[in-house]
Design an enzyme around this catalytic site. Structure first.
Site: not given
Ligand code: IVH
Length: 682
Positions: A37, A39-40, A85-86, A115, A117, A138, A174, A226, A289, A313, A407, A410, A431
């Site tokens: 107490y 401390f808070d 991002s991708l 790979e 995602k 990020r 990730e 990754y 890739k 996706k 209800c 109640c 209620c």
């Molecule tokens: S390669 C230039 N590989 O997906 C970005 N990304 O928008 C190259 N992610 O922000 C990313 N699995 O957080 C890559 N096998 C994977 C991934 C991966 C998940 C995420 C990553 C990125 C987002 C793509």
């Protein structure tokens, strides 16, 4: 040194020193020398001083480490290479287009690597001389939050590399939360009355932002590698590089396949769209890739994302499952929500047993009948949605599922408010779920912010007969709370007893005590008057200035306040005409709650921003709410989303890239904190 209070800095320094000493005693030596107490109280003094003199806040202040708003602050760092991002796609046509573009730019046909995602939080790991020195989220792609201590707790992140690693290496991957950890975490949260996380991604992200890394260690996070970046990467291909990283101490990706044409890519994605259901962690697609580094360079990148990679996706997963029964839940305002109990079914990695049916109209539109099979879908969010009825499976003379008329808690006959979809229980004062709901609303962060209480504790207090309304909270005593018990039953039917210990009781009582300082506008919001949200409460408070003035205002007077229409005014009048509510308000006033506007805090400083709509986004040198107050004190209006009517965006650090893009595309000026401060000090 602040000219108004030369002692403030001194006191802040002194408090920091004292608090740090107690933290050391507590966390390091396990030997606290003052009560929680006391401390808070020290910490609260520091929080108050820092709020009064934001310019004196030190970056190493211990207020940055405790729960609540002030602590959500991590140091930020610039990425060595931007975190792009991708490009995303859901369609095979886009993949054809991706492959065509890649081939067009290359003299030799590419090999691709497919790979998974991973669906988590992107992280950048910096290794200097083989030692993990920094882990950064990020953020906006240019700068992110430094979360090194938390990431160090993840077992699959090597802290020290082995072998012939280069002096500087950046590894990207990730942070994910496996389904098993996610379910356990949510079960624990529900047990202590905290809101469960919506999905493993949010849970992973929330965990990374915890202040106490020993808590993070318990969250069962995992790291999925990754790719790597740096001057001296091993090998000349992505595939070989990841193999090498394995030698240095990282786990190999669970799945990684070299392919040379689109058919093989399709095979990979079809297989994993199916097999993902058996994976122990969430993925939301696959990533394709170009394998060869030189070819990657030739294909190049845009400012946002590489052209040598694409994410495919998966579409939301959908299953059909049998409706077993419908429960009717009663909310804080008495609204009845039907919830379907379903035959348990595995959907995107978690077992779904329940899903909301929203309201009576939704059930009617969907024409839901007894024994139906329903289609349930789960997209990016983990909350399952009912999207339709599988009519092929309907029994010939299945009857409509009736909506309750009374209800379920109640027994009061339900009513339907004019012009609204929801049906509600009008027995607001007696209620149980409505009473508990109001208490939960009252203690919520944006209301009285009593975070030492939560849903579970409110339930204990209510079921033990200690609180029946919000005023009862202020009458609670130490003796009443100590040892208070609740028996809970887990899914297997085993029972466990929870009981309040000394520290919990002290926390609860000090949380309640501190709430007496919460400003009037939030008290007004906390009362839970129907249709009076946070913003309306603020406008009412500014206009009327005291609780009495709001209570005595006529409908016409109420309606002169911006945003207050017919329906809101009626609801306010109804609230203040209820004698039970008036009794509660009297007790709250006697206990010392703020029933008047703090004019000093709300005073208008200038009209320099009059007529301007401003979007505040990002992280500032002071809490964002303080900036928003400055906007209002100078006559401006805070709005939450950018539109063509926005006058300017006030951008702090790490403003979201989407917001920036939107502002730029609409030609809305972006103003920095510094420019803003210059503007209002004119
Ligand atoms: S390669 C230039 N590989 O997906 C970005 N990304 O928008 C190259 N992610 O922000 C990313 N699995 O957080 C890559 N096998 C994977 C991934 C991966 C998940 C995420 C990553 C990125 C987002 C793509």
């Amino acid at each position: 040194m602040d000219v108004n209070n030369p002692n403030a800095q001194e006191r802040i320094d002194q408090l920091i020193k004292e608090i740090n000493r107690h933290n050391y005693q507590y966390y390091m030596l396990d030997n606290p020398t003052i009560s929680d107490y006391d401390f808070d109280q020290l910490l609260q003094q520091l929080i108050d001083l820092e709020a009064a003199y934001p310019e004196l806040r030190r970056p190493d202040s211990p207020t940055q480490r405790v729960g609540g708003e002030v602590t959500k602050h991590f140091e930020s760092a610039e990425h060595l290479y931007p975190m792009q991002s991708l490009g995303n796609t859901y369609s095979q046509e886009d993949l054809i287009e991706f492959d065509r573009r890649v081939r067009e730019l290359l003299a030799v046909p590419p090999t691709y690597v497919c790979e998974l995602k991973y669906d988590g939080v992107a992280i950048s790991l910096i290794y200097e001389n083989g030692v993990l020195i920094r882990a950064v989220t990020r953020g906006d792609g240019i700068r992110g939050d430094v979360v090194t201590a938390n990431v160090r707790t993840i077992r699959t992140v090597p802290l020290q590399l082995q072998g012939d690693f280069p002096p500087l290496l950046e590894v990207r991957g990730e942070i994910i939360m496996p389904f098993s950890s996610f379910e356990q975490l949510n079960a624990e949260r529900e047990e202590i009355g905290e809101a469960p996380f919506a999905n493993p991604r949010n849970a992973a992200s929330g965990s990374l932002k915890l202040q106490d890394s020993s808590e993070v260690a318990k969250r069962g996070l995992d790291f999925k590698l990754y790719f790597a970046l740096g001057e001296q990467l091993p090998g000349s291909t992505h595939f070989d590089c990841l193999q090498k990283l394995h030698e240095w101490g990282f786990r190999k990706p669970d799945v990684m396949e070299k392919v040379t044409d689109l058919h093989e890519i399709y095979d990979f994605l079809h297989i994993w769209d199916e097999k993902r259901k058996t994976l122990p962690y969430p993925i939301d697609g696959v990533v394709i890739k170009v394998n060869d580094f030189e070819q990657q360079r030739q294909v190049g990148a845009t400012s946002k994302s590489p052209r040598w990679a694409i994410a495919y996706k998966f579409k939301a997963e959908r299953v059909s499952t049998k409706l077993l029964s419908v429960d009717f839940q009663v909310g804080r305002t008495g609204i009845i929500t039907p919830v379907a109990n379903l035959s348990p079914v595995l959907l995107a990695g978690t077992v779904v047993k329940r899903a909301t049916l929203n309201n009576r109209d939704f059930m009617t539109e969907m024409d839901i009948r007894e024994g139906d099979s329903l289609f349930v879908e789960k997209g990016g969010e983990i909350i399952p949605k009912i999207v339709g009825v599988d009519t092929d499976k309907r029994l010939p003379d299945a009857q409509r599922v009736p909506f309750v008329t009374h209800c379920p808690v109640c027994g009061t006959p339900l009513r339907q408010a004019e012009g609204e979809a929801g049906v509600f229980c009008p027995n607001a004062d007696h209620c149980a779920p409505q009473i508990k709901g109001r208490l939960e609303h009252f203690i919520a962060r944006k209301a009285m912010n009593i975070d030492s209480l939560g849903e579970g504790k409110i339930d204990m207090l209510y079921s033990n007969g200690l609180v029946k309304n919000i005023a009862d909270l202020y009458a609670l005593t130490y003796e009443q709370l100590l040892g208070l018990e609740k028996v809970i039953e887990d899914e297997s039917g085993k029972t466990k007893t929870l009981s309040f210990r000394e520290k919990t009781v002290q926390n609860i009582l000090s949380g309640i005590e501190i709430s007496k300082q919460v400003p009037f506008e939030r008290v007004l919001f906390a009362l839970g008057i129907r249709f009076v949200g946070e913003v309306t409460a603020k406008k009412l408070a500014r206009h009327f200035e005291t609780m009495d003035a709001v209570a005595n205002a006529s409908k016409e007077e109420l309606m002169t306040v911006e945003d207050v229409g017919d329906r809101v005014a009626d609801s306010i009048t109804e609230y203040f005409n209820n004698t039970e509510n008036l009794g509660i308000l009297m007790r709250l006033r006697d206990t010392g709650l703020q029933f008047e506007l703090d004019k000093e805090q709300n005073r208008a400083v200038s009209q320099i921003l009059a007529g301007k709509s401003i979007v505040v986004s990002g992280v500032f040198t002071v809490p964002r709410d303080t900036i928003k107050e400055l906007v209002e004190q100078n006559g401006g209006k805070n709005v939450s989303s950018i539109s063509k009517n926005t006058s300017f965006v006030l951008a702090g650090e790490k403003m979201g890239p989407e917001k920036r893009k939107k502002a730029e595309s609409l030609g809305i000026p972006i103003v920095s904190e510094e420019e803003f401060r210059a503007m209002i000090s004119e």
